[in-house]
Design a protein around this motif. Structure first.
Motif, PDB file in Angstrom:
ATOM      1  N   ARG A   1     -40.453  28.630 -71.728  1.00  0.00           N
ATOM      2  CA  ARG A   1     -39.935  29.885 -71.184  1.00  0.00           C
ATOM      3  C   ARG A   1     -40.748  30.238 -69.941  1.00  0.00           C
ATOM      4  NH1 ARG A   1     -40.521  35.749 -72.693  1.00  0.00           N
ATOM      5  NH2 ARG A   1     -38.483  36.732 -72.367  1.00  0.00           N
ATOM      6  N   CYS A   2     -40.139  30.030 -68.761  1.00  0.00           N
ATOM      7  CA  CYS A   2     -40.852  30.204 -67.494  1.00  0.00           C
ATOM      8  C   CYS A   2     -40.405  31.481 -66.791  1.00  0.00           C
ATOM      9  CB  CYS A   2     -40.598  29.004 -66.583  1.00  0.00           C
ATOM     10  SG  CYS A   2     -41.141  27.432 -67.282  1.00  0.00           S
ATOM     11  N   PRO A   3     -41.372  32.247 -66.254  1.00  0.00           N
ATOM     12  CA  PRO A   3     -41.027  33.507 -65.561  1.00  0.00           C
ATOM     13  C   PRO A   3     -40.726  33.264 -64.080  1.00  0.00           C
ATOM     14  CG  PRO A   3     -43.389  33.329 -65.764  1.00  0.00           C
ATOM     15  CD  PRO A   3     -42.829  32.094 -66.415  1.00  0.00           C
ATOM     16  N   PHE A   4     -39.799  34.061 -63.551  1.00  0.00           N
ATOM     17  CA  PHE A   4     -39.462  34.041 -62.125  1.00  0.00           C
ATOM     18  C   PHE A   4     -39.402  35.491 -61.650  1.00  0.00           C
ATOM     19  CE2 PHE A   4     -37.890  30.130 -63.883  1.00  0.00           C
ATOM     20  CZ  PHE A   4     -38.103  29.180 -62.898  1.00  0.00           C
ATOM     21  N   THR A   5     -40.204  35.813 -60.645  1.00  0.00           N
ATOM     22  CA  THR A   5     -40.276  37.180 -60.154  1.00  0.00           C
ATOM     23  C   THR A   5     -40.207  37.201 -58.638  1.00  0.00           C
ATOM     24  OG1 THR A   5     -41.740  37.722 -62.014  1.00  0.00           O
ATOM     25  CG2 THR A   5     -41.580  39.333 -60.225  1.00  0.00           C
ATOM     26  N   GLU A   6     -39.293  37.991 -58.100  1.00  0.00           N
ATOM     27  CA  GLU A   6     -39.149  38.144 -56.650  1.00  0.00           C
ATOM     28  C   GLU A   6     -39.182  39.638 -56.323  1.00  0.00           C
ATOM     29  OE1 GLU A   6     -38.801  35.981 -54.148  1.00  0.00           O
ATOM     30  OE2 GLU A   6     -38.905  34.180 -55.381  1.00  0.00           O
ATOM     31  N   PRO A   7     -40.303  40.163 -55.825  1.00  0.00           N
ATOM     32  CA  PRO A   7     -40.348  41.586 -55.468  1.00  0.00           C
ATOM     33  C   PRO A   7     -39.423  41.891 -54.307  1.00  0.00           C
ATOM     34  CG  PRO A   7     -42.310  40.453 -54.697  1.00  0.00           C
ATOM     35  CD  PRO A   7     -41.572  39.475 -55.546  1.00  0.00           C
ATOM     36  N   VAL A   8     -38.808  43.070 -54.348  1.00  0.00           N
ATOM     37  CA  VAL A   8     -37.888  43.516 -53.293  1.00  0.00           C
ATOM     38  C   VAL A   8     -38.337  44.888 -52.827  1.00  0.00           C
ATOM     39  CG1 VAL A   8     -35.517  44.153 -52.741  1.00  0.00           C
ATOM     40  CG2 VAL A   8     -35.958  42.176 -54.204  1.00  0.00           C
TER      41      VAL A   8
END
Length: 337
Positions: free
Chosen positions: A153-160
């Motif tokens: 289970r891998c996290p992906f985060t892109e702040p906007v």
């Protein structure tokens, strides 16, 4: 004996007359009235609604659940508004779930609250009006999306950031936020942050959403020909984001000839001249392609998302990365054998 059909009363006529469409869509007058009045109340043309129907049919989506939106965008190539179709955030989540690899998401995290006054001119009731709006909004938002990669289970985060994402009245020619971004500054930004992280986790499946494309402008460019949503006329276009510069109204500026092909970057200096944000996105897509050997998917994605010099740089970088990865792949295959 069949009863003769009764004529539709004037009060029951749809807001937009129903066009002749593909019988495979199984469209009835009553369904068309629901589409024009309830599902796509902001649509201005029948072509925009029909395009949404074809999109949903191709993606096996229930149009009555509003998975897509008809978004009016200004085209500098055509010198007028055109209607385009973009998925909503729910459609991106549906697409991610269909892969069988979506593993949920965390609650949104918001940055500090900022307050700023926006000044601009908008055209209302046939005349230009000067407006000033003061809005309180979170500086940024991020939503972590999880995907199963190799069973992990891998996290992906892109702040906007709000100032980079908000939709503007009058497109990029004004800095005034739209009514929805004034009323729901947190909610709209959260949708954009969720969409960005979904694209990071599922680059082959996810695309930009209606919330992100509202208020953007389609600029003339030597790009991949696309079909005009409202007219069916071919055009070469690219979508550009907004900026925080002082708004100017140059919509009446004649559009230059767009038949000249864009020059490809041939050196590091040429690549450096590209938009830094776009180059960063391209590099991320290529890095993910290298990790998963998804070269064909990455190439298709880049063709859909990039134009002109951006596309030339992206394809050259992808080809170089693929060539560099090939010896490692061959070596791994030999060891496995």
């Amino acid at each position: 004996m069949a009863r003769p059909s009764k004529p539709i009363a004037p009060t029951d006529q749809p807001r937009i007359p129903m066009p002749a469409v593909d019988p495979a869509l199984n469209l009835t007058p009553s369904t068309w009235k629901v589409l024009t009045e309830s599902i796509f109340p902001a649509a201005k043309t029948a072509e925009g609604i029909v395009l949404a129907l074809h999109y949903c049919a191709a993606r096996n989506l229930d149009v009555m659940k509003r998975p897509v939106h008809v978004v009016s965008m200004y085209s500098k190539a055509l010198g007028r508004e055109v209607e385009t179709v973009w998925p909503g955030i729910a459609e991106l989540q549906t697409t991610a779930a269909r892969t069988g690899q979506w593993a949920g998401l965390d609650a949104p995290r918001f940055g500090p609250v900022c307050e700023r006054s926006f000044v601009g001119r908008v055209r209302r009731d046939g005349s230009w009006q000067d407006l000033e709006l003061t809005v309180s909004f979170p500086e940024w938002c991020e939503v972590t999306v999880y995907r199963l990669v190799g069973g992990q289970r891998c996290p992906f985060t892109e702040p906007v950031f709000w100032l980079e994402a908000y939709a503007r009245l009058g497109g990029s020619y004004s800095e005034l936020p739209t009514d929805m971004w004034v009323k729901r500054p947190r909610g709209q930004l959260m949708k954009c942050a969720k969409a960005a992280s979904l694209r990071a986790a599922f680059p082959e499946e996810a695309t930009y959403t209606a919330e992100e494309m509202e208020g953007k402008v389609i600029e003339a460019d030597a790009a991949i020909p696309v079909q005009g949503a409202a007219t069916g006329a071919p055009a070469t276009m690219r979508v550009v984001g907004t900026s925080a510069e002082t708004p100017t109204d140059n919509r009446q500026t004649p559009v230059s000839d767009v038949s000249e092909p864009a020059a490809a970057p041939t050196s590091a200096a040429d690549a450096a001249s590209l938009d830094a944000t776009m180059r960063q996105r391209i590099d991320k897509v290529i890095a993910r392609a290298a990790d998963n050997a998804a070269w064909k998917q990455a190439e298709q994605y880049l063709h859909e998302r990039c134009t002109g010099a951006d596309l030339a740089y992206a394809l050259a970088a992808l080809s170089q990365a693929r060539a560099s990865a090939q010896p490692q792949t061959d070596s791994a295959q030999k060891q496995a054998a």
